[in-house]
Motif scaffolding. Structure first.
Motif, PDB file in Angstrom:
ATOM      1  N   ALA A  18      -0.928 -50.014   0.271  1.00 45.85           N
ATOM      2  CA  ALA A  18      -0.705 -48.794   1.048  1.00 45.85           C
ATOM      3  C   ALA A  18       0.780 -48.510   1.132  1.00 45.85           C
ATOM      4  CB  ALA A  18      -1.283 -48.954   2.446  1.00 45.85           C
ATOM      5  N   THR A  20       2.201 -47.372   3.592  1.00 46.97           N
ATOM      6  CA  THR A  20       2.598 -47.765   4.945  1.00 46.97           C
ATOM      7  C   THR A  20       2.833 -49.267   5.064  1.00 46.97           C
ATOM      8  OG1 THR A  20       0.311 -48.121   5.631  1.00 46.97           O
ATOM      9  CG2 THR A  20       1.224 -45.910   5.953  1.00 46.97           C
ATOM     10  N   ALA A  22       0.402 -51.372   5.363  1.00 49.56           N
ATOM     11  CA  ALA A  22      -0.648 -51.889   6.236  1.00 49.56           C
ATOM     12  C   ALA A  22      -1.675 -52.744   5.503  1.00 49.56           C
ATOM     13  CB  ALA A  22      -1.357 -50.745   6.952  1.00 49.56           C
ATOM     14  N   TRP A  23      -1.840 -52.541   4.208  1.00 46.50           N
ATOM     15  CA  TRP A  23      -2.887 -53.256   3.478  1.00 46.50           C
ATOM     16  C   TRP A  23      -2.552 -53.370   2.002  1.00 46.50           C
ATOM     17  CZ3 TRP A  23      -4.839 -50.238  -0.377  1.00 46.50           C
ATOM     18  CH2 TRP A  23      -4.809 -48.850  -0.202  1.00 46.50           C
ATOM     19  N   THR A  48      -1.234 -54.176  12.328  1.00 50.83           N
ATOM     20  CA  THR A  48      -1.353 -52.807  11.823  1.00 50.83           C
ATOM     21  C   THR A  48      -2.631 -52.149  12.324  1.00 50.83           C
ATOM     22  OG1 THR A  48      -2.505 -53.429   9.777  1.00 50.83           O
ATOM     23  CG2 THR A  48      -0.083 -53.384   9.717  1.00 50.83           C
ATOM     24  N   THR A  50      -5.044 -48.822  10.912  1.00 48.03           N
ATOM     25  CA  THR A  50      -5.234 -47.880   9.817  1.00 48.03           C
ATOM     26  C   THR A  50      -6.367 -46.931  10.148  1.00 48.03           C
ATOM     27  OG1 THR A  50      -4.505 -49.576   8.248  1.00 48.03           O
ATOM     28  CG2 THR A  50      -5.697 -47.689   7.336  1.00 48.03           C
ATOM     29  N   GLY A 123      -7.139 -40.373   6.186  1.00 45.03           N
ATOM     30  CA  GLY A 123      -7.781 -41.655   5.941  1.00 45.03           C
ATOM     31  C   GLY A 123      -8.822 -41.625   4.854  1.00 45.03           C
TER      32      GLY A 123
END
Length: 130
Positions: A18, A20, A22-23, A48, A50, A123
């Motif tokens: 990601a 961001t 996050a993952w 995090t 998401t 998302g």
């Protein structure tokens, strides 16, 4: 027969992260493999949150490590996620996924992902190509 190892995927074009941070999603099977689903080893990083809404996909998830929670936005229901928990997003539920520690998740998508999809601002993964 298809045989792959996680070591083969890490650092390859099928190791998707990601923007961001996050993952990360290690994509072991994709649409091009012809199985009718995709199969991923995903880590959601500790601390995090998401926003996820698979409005074009169904997803089943099995947690093999870590702790977190999933909050369904439409209902406010909160589910604890830990090693041994499975959840299936059979109703395209919009949700927040929060990781209290690194969550290692085994994920299956139908229709299968094609390669490097990431969530958009809602998302959502893009609609699968026919």
């Amino acid at each position: 027969m298809i045989v792959r190892t996680l070591d083969e995927i890490i650092g390859s074009e099928n190791d998707v992260a990601a923007e961001t941070g996050a993952w990360t999603s290690r994509r072991l099977l994709l649409k091009k493999d012809g199985m009718g689903f995709s199969f991923h080893d995903t880590t959601i990083f500790a601390g995090t949150e998401t926003l996820i809404w698979y409005k074009h996909h169904l997803e089943a998830v099995y947690c093999v490590a870590g702790e977190g929670e999933l909050e369904v936005l439409e209902t406010g229901d909160i589910y604890k996620i830990k090693d041994g928990t499975m959840y299936a997003l059979n109703g395209h539920e919009r949700h927040h996924l929060r990781a209290f520690s690194d969550l290692r998740l085994i994920c299956v998508f139908n229709p299968p992902l094609t390669s490097r999809e990431v969530h958009d601002e809602e998302g959502v993964y893009p609609k699968a190509e026919v």
